[in-house]
Motif scaffolding. Structure first.
Motif, mmCIF file in Angstrom:
data_model
loop_
_atom_site.group_PDB
_atom_site.id
_atom_site.type_symbol
_atom_site.label_atom_id
_atom_site.label_comp_id
_atom_site.label_asym_id
_atom_site.label_seq_id
_atom_site.Cartn_x
_atom_site.Cartn_y
_atom_site.Cartn_z
ATOM 1 N N ALA A 10 11.470 -5.509 0.018
ATOM 2 C CA ALA A 10 10.051 -4.994 0.259
ATOM 3 C C ALA A 10 9.937 -5.373 2.164
ATOM 4 N N LEU A 11 10.641 -6.589 2.440
ATOM 5 C CA LEU A 11 10.492 -6.715 3.908
ATOM 6 C C LEU A 11 11.290 -5.739 4.630
ATOM 7 N N SER A 12 12.271 -5.336 4.000
ATOM 8 C CA SER A 12 13.433 -4.577 4.674
ATOM 9 C C SER A 12 12.549 -3.087 4.772
ATOM 10 N N ALA A 13 11.862 -2.754 3.818
ATOM 11 C CA ALA A 13 11.139 -1.437 3.882
ATOM 12 C C ALA A 13 9.971 -1.479 4.877
ATOM 13 N N ASP A 201 6.964 4.337 -1.060
ATOM 14 C CA ASP A 201 7.592 3.898 -2.189
ATOM 15 C C ASP A 201 9.142 3.496 -2.118
ATOM 16 N N PHE A 202 9.884 2.367 -2.450
ATOM 17 C CA PHE A 202 11.172 2.126 -2.421
ATOM 18 C C PHE A 202 11.809 1.853 -3.739
ATOM 19 N N ARG A 212 5.682 0.468 -4.734
ATOM 20 C CA ARG A 212 4.918 0.756 -3.744
ATOM 21 C C ARG A 212 4.436 -0.407 -2.820
ATOM 22 N N MET A 213 4.480 -0.075 -1.471
ATOM 23 C CA MET A 213 4.191 -1.317 -0.828
ATOM 24 C C MET A 213 2.934 -1.210 0.202
ATOM 25 N N VAL A 214 2.001 -2.030 0.181
ATOM 26 C CA VAL A 214 0.896 -2.017 1.240
ATOM 27 C C VAL A 214 0.839 -3.404 1.825
ATOM 28 N N LEU A 215 0.530 -3.199 3.173
ATOM 29 C CA LEU A 215 0.238 -4.329 3.857
ATOM 30 C C LEU A 215 -1.235 -5.015 3.826
#
Length: 264
Positions: A10-13, A201-202, A212-215
């Motif tokens: 997730a950090l990498s994405a 998404d990754f 799925r990633m959100v800040l």
């Protein structure tokens, strides 16, 4: 609980670069500190302004390497240069405040910064260790689950981007759902469902699942503009602003304190 591998994926994405534990570096370099050590402050710069700004801030040599990749391989192929960042878990993650909202459904109303706070129900939060990183902690408010606001704290906003994480979340002339064209700056929203629509998404190499990633951020209302659609917020960053001034604006206006993940 999230697999450790997913945490770093997730950090990498988010960063558009490979992020690994500091222990991986020190295993082959005992007693040394890597040049590309990603701190929480660095994550703020990289996730908002992009990894090029982060590398310039961390190390002019790394920034030059990245710039040469753009020059020789082109903007779309710059990922052929494998930029690695390392994280000291003890100073980067705040596991005490990790929270699994997957099965949470709120019946109460929550408030942060005197504005409505819709908690990220249905998501898992990776908490960042932001306490004492930006002077006093008034902007964050007191710890704990609470429905009330605290004087001086900032409201919560969310940002999801379908762009390569290397580019950051700063946008130029962004057109949102009402068709209105807005200026250059940092866009976010108090509505997680809106942010999710723009999120990337990754696929995890650790477990094969798609996330799925959100800040999750806090935003300074003194520097925020509310767009015609009230669920879009803008921190203006004018064209021609120097990188040093951009970093100053970012640090004083929007601060990610959590990475949200949702299994798709």
């Amino acid at each position: 609980m999230l697999d450790e591998g997913v945490r770093y994926e997730a950090l990498s994405a988010a960063m558009g670069a490979t992020v690994r534990p500091l222990s991986d570096f020190q295993r082959n370099n005992p007693g040394k500190t890597p040049e590309n050590l990603l701190t929480v402050e660095g994550f703020l710069i990289g996730s908002v302004l992009g990894v090029t700004s982060l590398l310039q801030w961390l190390s002019p040599v790394s920034w030059l390497t990245w710039g040469l990749s753009v020059l020789f391989f082109g903007q779309d192929k710059r990922k052929v240069i494998n930029t690695e960042l390392f994280v000291d878990e003890a100073t980067f993650f705040d596991r005490e405040f990790d929270y699994d909202f997957t099965d949470v459904s709120d019946s109460e109303s929550f408030v942060r910064g005197d504005e409505s706070y819709k908690r990220p129900c249905g998501w898992k939060r990776i908490a960042l260790k932001v306490l004492d990183k930006y002077g006093d902690n008034t902007w964050l408010g007191p710890n704990g689950i609470r429905t009330y606001s605290y004087p001086g704290e900032w409201p919560v906003s969310y940002h999801g981007t379908s762009e390569d994480g290397a580019k950051g979340i700063i946008q130029s002339h962004y057109k949102v759902g009402d068709g209105q064209l807005y200026g250059r700056g940092i866009y976010s929203t108090p509505d997680l469902s809106q942010a999710s629509g723009y999120a990337r998404d990754f696929v995890s190499k650790t477990n094969g699942k798609t996330y799925r990633m959100v800040l999750q951020n806090r935003i300074n209302t003194a520097q925020r503009k509310i767009c015609k659609r009230v669920d879009y917020w803008l921190v203006p960053v004018n064209d021609g602003t120097s990188e040093e001034e951009e970093r100053r604006i970012v640090e004083s206006s929007i601060r990610p304190y959590g990475i949200l993940l949702k299994e798709m």
